[in-house]
Scaffold this active site. Structure first.
Site, PDB file in Angstrom:
ATOM      1  N   GLN A  90       0.803  -1.222   0.000  1.00 25.63           N
ATOM      2  CA  GLN A  90       0.000   0.000   0.000  1.00 25.63           C
ATOM      3  C   GLN A  90       0.840   1.279   0.000  1.00 25.63           C
ATOM      4  O   GLN A  90       0.356   2.323  -0.422  1.00 25.63           O
ATOM      5  CB  GLN A  90      -0.953   0.000   1.201  1.00 25.63           C
ATOM      6  CG  GLN A  90      -2.011  -1.084   1.090  1.00 25.63           C
ATOM      7  CD  GLN A  90      -2.966  -1.095   2.263  1.00 25.63           C
ATOM      8  OE1 GLN A  90      -2.680  -1.699   3.294  1.00 25.63           O
ATOM      9  NE2 GLN A  90      -4.087  -0.431   2.135  1.00 25.63           N
ATOM     10  N   ASP A 105       2.440   0.672  -8.097  1.00 26.65           N
ATOM     11  CA  ASP A 105       3.800   0.737  -8.671  1.00 26.65           C
ATOM     12  C   ASP A 105       4.658   1.779  -7.951  1.00 26.65           C
ATOM     13  O   ASP A 105       5.840   1.557  -7.706  1.00 26.65           O
ATOM     14  CB  ASP A 105       3.759   1.091 -10.166  1.00 26.65           C
ATOM     15  CG  ASP A 105       3.221  -0.059 -11.006  1.00 26.65           C
ATOM     16  OD1 ASP A 105       2.858  -1.099 -10.429  1.00 26.65           O
ATOM     17  OD2 ASP A 105       3.153   0.101 -12.239  1.00 26.65           O
ATOM     18  N   ARG A 116       3.625   0.197  12.899  1.00 24.41           N
ATOM     19  CA  ARG A 116       3.358  -1.149  12.388  1.00 24.41           C
ATOM     20  C   ARG A 116       3.471  -1.111  10.861  1.00 24.41           C
ATOM     21  O   ARG A 116       2.789  -0.318  10.205  1.00 24.41           O
ATOM     22  CB  ARG A 116       1.950  -1.585  12.805  1.00 24.41           C
ATOM     23  CG  ARG A 116       1.554  -2.913  12.212  1.00 24.41           C
ATOM     24  CD  ARG A 116       0.137  -3.361  12.571  1.00 24.41           C
ATOM     25  NE  ARG A 116      -0.148  -4.588  11.839  1.00 24.41           N
ATOM     26  CZ  ARG A 116      -1.259  -4.842  11.153  1.00 24.41           C
ATOM     27  NH1 ARG A 116      -2.249  -3.977  11.141  1.00 24.41           N
ATOM     28  NH2 ARG A 116      -1.404  -5.970  10.491  1.00 24.41           N
ATOM     29  N   HIS A 125       1.155  -9.366   4.721  1.00 24.12           N
ATOM     30  CA  HIS A 125      -0.015  -8.488   4.564  1.00 24.12           C
ATOM     31  C   HIS A 125      -0.403  -8.486   3.071  1.00 24.12           C
ATOM     32  O   HIS A 125      -0.259  -7.496   2.373  1.00 24.12           O
ATOM     33  CB  HIS A 125       0.302  -7.073   5.066  1.00 24.12           C
ATOM     34  CG  HIS A 125      -0.906  -6.211   5.323  1.00 24.12           C
ATOM     35  ND1 HIS A 125      -1.095  -5.511   6.513  1.00 24.12           N
ATOM     36  CD2 HIS A 125      -1.970  -5.902   4.562  1.00 24.12           C
ATOM     37  CE1 HIS A 125      -2.224  -4.824   6.454  1.00 24.12           C
ATOM     38  NE2 HIS A 125      -2.774  -5.032   5.272  1.00 24.12           N
ATOM     39  N   GLU A 137      -5.311 -10.507   8.652  1.00 24.12           N
ATOM     40  CA  GLU A 137      -6.678 -10.708   8.180  1.00 24.12           C
ATOM     41  C   GLU A 137      -6.910 -11.910   7.249  1.00 24.12           C
ATOM     42  O   GLU A 137      -7.041 -11.779   6.033  1.00 24.12           O
ATOM     43  CB  GLU A 137      -7.174  -9.434   7.481  1.00 24.12           C
ATOM     44  CG  GLU A 137      -7.231  -8.238   8.411  1.00 24.12           C
ATOM     45  CD  GLU A 137      -7.886  -7.026   7.765  1.00 24.12           C
ATOM     46  OE1 GLU A 137      -8.150  -7.065   6.552  1.00 24.12           O
ATOM     47  OE2 GLU A 137      -8.130  -6.045   8.472  1.00 24.12           O
ATOM     48  N   ASN A 148      -8.278  -5.891  14.147  1.00 19.06           N
ATOM     49  CA  ASN A 148      -8.522  -4.750  13.266  1.00 19.06           C
ATOM     50  C   ASN A 148     -10.021  -4.510  13.307  1.00 19.06           C
ATOM     51  O   ASN A 148     -10.810  -5.440  13.087  1.00 19.06           O
ATOM     52  CB  ASN A 148      -8.125  -5.059  11.820  1.00 19.06           C
ATOM     53  CG  ASN A 148      -6.621  -5.166  11.643  1.00 19.06           C
ATOM     54  OD1 ASN A 148      -5.861  -4.902  12.573  1.00 19.06           O
ATOM     55  ND2 ASN A 148      -6.191  -5.558  10.458  1.00 19.06           N
ATOM     56  N   TYR A 182     -13.219  -1.730  12.169  1.00 19.38           N
ATOM     57  CA  TYR A 182     -13.633  -0.520  11.450  1.00 19.38           C
ATOM     58  C   TYR A 182     -15.086  -0.147  11.695  1.00 19.38           C
ATOM     59  O   TYR A 182     -15.405   1.002  11.946  1.00 19.38           O
ATOM     60  CB  TYR A 182     -13.379  -0.687   9.938  1.00 19.38           C
ATOM     61  CG  TYR A 182     -11.898  -0.632   9.630  1.00 19.38           C
ATOM     62  CD1 TYR A 182     -11.276   0.579   9.386  1.00 19.38           C
ATOM     63  CD2 TYR A 182     -11.117  -1.788   9.636  1.00 19.38           C
ATOM     64  CE1 TYR A 182      -9.908   0.652   9.144  1.00 19.38           C
ATOM     65  CE2 TYR A 182      -9.749  -1.720   9.396  1.00 19.38           C
ATOM     66  CZ  TYR A 182      -9.151  -0.497   9.148  1.00 19.38           C
ATOM     67  OH  TYR A 182      -7.804  -0.422   8.923  1.00 19.38           O
ATOM     68  N   GLU A 190      -5.420  -2.164  14.014  1.00 20.90           N
ATOM     69  CA  GLU A 190      -5.920  -1.171  13.048  1.00 20.90           C
ATOM     70  C   GLU A 190      -7.258  -0.636  13.514  1.00 20.90           C
ATOM     71  O   GLU A 190      -8.105  -1.391  14.000  1.00 20.90           O
ATOM     72  CB  GLU A 190      -6.147  -1.787  11.652  1.00 20.90           C
ATOM     73  CG  GLU A 190      -4.898  -2.071  10.869  1.00 20.90           C
ATOM     74  CD  GLU A 190      -5.187  -2.694   9.508  1.00 20.90           C
ATOM     75  OE1 GLU A 190      -6.260  -2.429   8.917  1.00 20.90           O
ATOM     76  OE2 GLU A 190      -4.332  -3.454   9.038  1.00 20.90           O
TER      77      GLU A 190
HETATM   78  C1  BGC Z   1      -6.450  -3.840   5.929  1.00 19.38           C
HETATM   79  C2  BGC Z   1      -5.778  -2.607   5.376  1.00 19.38           C
HETATM   80  C3  BGC Z   1      -6.817  -1.738   4.699  1.00 19.38           C
HETATM   81  C4  BGC Z   1      -7.838  -1.317   5.730  1.00 19.38           C
HETATM   82  C5  BGC Z   1      -8.944  -0.397   5.211  1.00 19.38           C
HETATM   83  C6  BGC Z   1      -7.773  -3.583   6.574  1.00 19.38           C
HETATM   84  O1  BGC Z   1      -8.676  -4.567   6.164  1.00 19.38           O
HETATM   85  O2  BGC Z   1      -5.581  -4.532   6.774  1.00 19.38           O
HETATM   86  O3  BGC Z   1      -4.771  -3.010   4.507  1.00 19.38           O
HETATM   87  O4  BGC Z   1      -6.281  -0.642   4.039  1.00 19.38           O
HETATM   88  O5  BGC Z   1      -8.459  -2.443   6.266  1.00 19.38           O
HETATM   89  O6  BGC Z   1      -9.734  -1.049   4.281  1.00 19.38           O
END
Ligand code: BGC
Length: 498
Positions: free
Chosen positions: A41, A74, A99, A144, A189, A331, A333, A400
């Site tokens: 990334q 790239d 990390r 990853h 993940e 992680n 979100y 995360e």
């Molecule tokens: C991943 C990251 C990703 C982030 C946001 C996670 O699932 O580990 O690589 O950018 O979520 O989508």
């Protein structure tokens, strides 16, 4: 203001048992605050200094239509050439740790350890050494998502040989960097690797083998993880004195109604979403969750398969995998609401059809530039408590947590997200006694967001991808996080939402 003062006073409560004031908005001294990224990334330099091709190089080059803006990694943030500059940003933020992940094909261009690319080793040595020289702890993810393409050509995670390949690669990583790296995450993940890579095909390698490839991948991945853990435990731990574990993405699944079938559906989604990967490692009985085994077996039979599409572990394998993580890497979100769903008509299999749930979100939950990633702090708190109660109260590393706000330097939505979710973390620590020792903001800077390309930005720092120099500029959230790390306290005063 009056209400705010009352709130602050209310937050500083005298703890009678200990006889001193506990500030419930203060981060405990032993909680580390940092930020994260991953190799594909941010690094770029996709074919420089001897690096081999990986599955994301291949997919973005061969199938640009799979990426929303047809972009590639790239160059990405060009982090490969900006170690010094980026560490200065981290230093300015006050990060306690960073990390990052290692690009397998940068150090082993063919995937195999018979040919080590010294330039790749040098790059990570320099990164690690510069971090340490600046008092920033390196926290390293071994894998990853960027598998060397030659290994994919041989089947990737669908080939049980991946166990040896990953183990051999991890050995090279421990041999070269383990003297200085003390926190290892084996794999980031499993669900995203297996379901999106071998099931729906949204992520590299883009295989659409739903209900079969994803489970095969899961089975091999869990064994590979366990082998790496045991290798570290037997050969390296004594001298290197680190800890090692795995990270899963656990969204929270909340029943949409009080109906029994929706409560069961929400639990079923949790088990398919993260239980399938974490149960074998963290649950006292090990193995896949019973409900996952039962639902896949039943549907496989109805579809005319001679046996369940979910492979079975032997008792020996169950014992070998159980307990192979020193911490629970989380992680997180967002949250979804879950309802039970009628079985789909018989046709091509998929993990979705096996799970048999309907998911949706409340449109009132705060969102940014990607509607799925909504801020639901109580969902994070519930996820933390669920892990505590179902997996034997493990030490949790939040590896995360973050929010894709619209492209703007004034990212008030992201600040709101961090404030509310960090408050949930503090409540989980002080009120629920969840053992959380690490909090990681995703991400240090805007970067290549997989199938969304550069259309979705998670960074504290803005990156201008139209400028060949890839300049980094602090957003407002940098001020917020910097102040939080400096004071080690959450200022809950509301930001003005745009
Ligand atoms: C991943 C990251 C990703 C982030 C946001 C996670 O699932 O580990 O690589 O950018 O979520 O989508």
């Amino acid at each position: 203001m009056g209400i705010y003062l009352v709130f602050i006073i209310g937050a500083v409560i005298v703890s009678r048992s200990q006889g001193h004031a506990v500030d419930y908005l203060k981060f405990p001294d032993d909680l580390l605050l940092g930020a994260a990224s991953s190799s594909y990334q941010v690094e770029g330099a996709w074919n420089e200094d001897g690096k081999g091709e990986n599955i994301w190089d291949r997919m973005t080059h061969a199938n640009p239509e799979k990426i929303d803006d047809r972009s590639t990694g790239d160059i990405a943030c060009d982090a490969y050439h900006k170690t010094k500059e980026d560490i200065a940003l981290m230093k300015d933020l006050g990060l306690q740790f960073y990390r990052f992940s290692i690009s397998w094909s940068r150090i082993l261009p063919t995937g195999f350890p018979n040919k080590i690319n010294q330039a790749g080793i040098d790059y990570y040595n320099d990164l690690i050494n510069q971090l340490l020289a600046n008092n920033i702890i390196p926290m390293v993810t071994v894998y990853h998502w960027d598998l060397p393409q030659p290994l994919q050509d041989l089947g990737g995670f669908a080939n049980p040989e991946i166990i040896n390949w990953l183990k051999d690669y991890a050995k090279v990583v421990f041999d070269h960097f383990g003297d200085r790296v003390k926190t290892w995450i084996t794999i980031n993940e499993p669900k995203q690797i297996c379901e999106f890579g071998y099931g729906t095909g949204m992520f590299a390698p883009g295989l659409q083998a739903g209900g079969i490839g994803n489970y095969l991948c899961t089975h091999n991945l869990l064994k590979a993880h366990a082998h790496i853990y045991h290798m570290y435990d037997k050969i390296y731990r004594r001298n290197q004195k680190g800890h090692i574990g795995i990270t899963a993405e656990c969204s929270w699944s909340e029943p949409a109604t009080n109906a029994t079938q929706d409560i069961e559906a929400a639990e079923r989604r949790r088990q398919f979403d993260f239980g399938m990967y974490m149960n074998p490692i963290f649950h006292k009985n090990g193995d896949y969750p019973a409900v996952v085994k039962q639902f896949v077996a039943k549907r496989s039979k109805e579809e005319g398969f001679p046996r369940s599409r979910l492979p079975e572990f032997t008792q020996q394998e169950i014992n070998f995998i159980k307990g192979t993580s020193d911490f629970f890497g989380l992680n997180h979100y967002t949250t979804v609401l879950v309802k039970d769903k009628k079985a789909d008509p018989i046709g091509d299999p998929s993990q979705d059809k096996d799970t048999r749930v309907e998911t949706f979100q409340d449109p009132n939950w705060l969102t940014g530039s990607f509607s799925y990633f909504r801020s639901v702090p109580w969902g994070l708190r519930k996820a933390l408590n669920y892990i505590k109660h179902n997996y034997g109260n493990p030490e949790i590393l939040i590896t995360e947590n973050g929010f894709p706000d619209a492209e703007s330097f004034n990212d008030q939505g992201r600040i709101r997200y961090y404030k509310d979710n960090l408050k949930a973390v503090l409540d989980a620590i002080y009120t629920d006694h969840v053992r959380i020792t690490v909090y990681t903001a995703w991400s240090l800077m805007d970067n290549f967001e997989w199938s969304s390309g550069y259309t979705v930005r998670f960074g504290l720092y803005h990156v201008d991808f139209n400028d060949t120099n890839r300049p980094r500029t602090p957003k407002e959230s940098v001020k917020f996080y910097k102040n939080l790390i400096k004071t080690r306290r959450l200022n809950t005063e509301d930001p003005k939402l745009p």
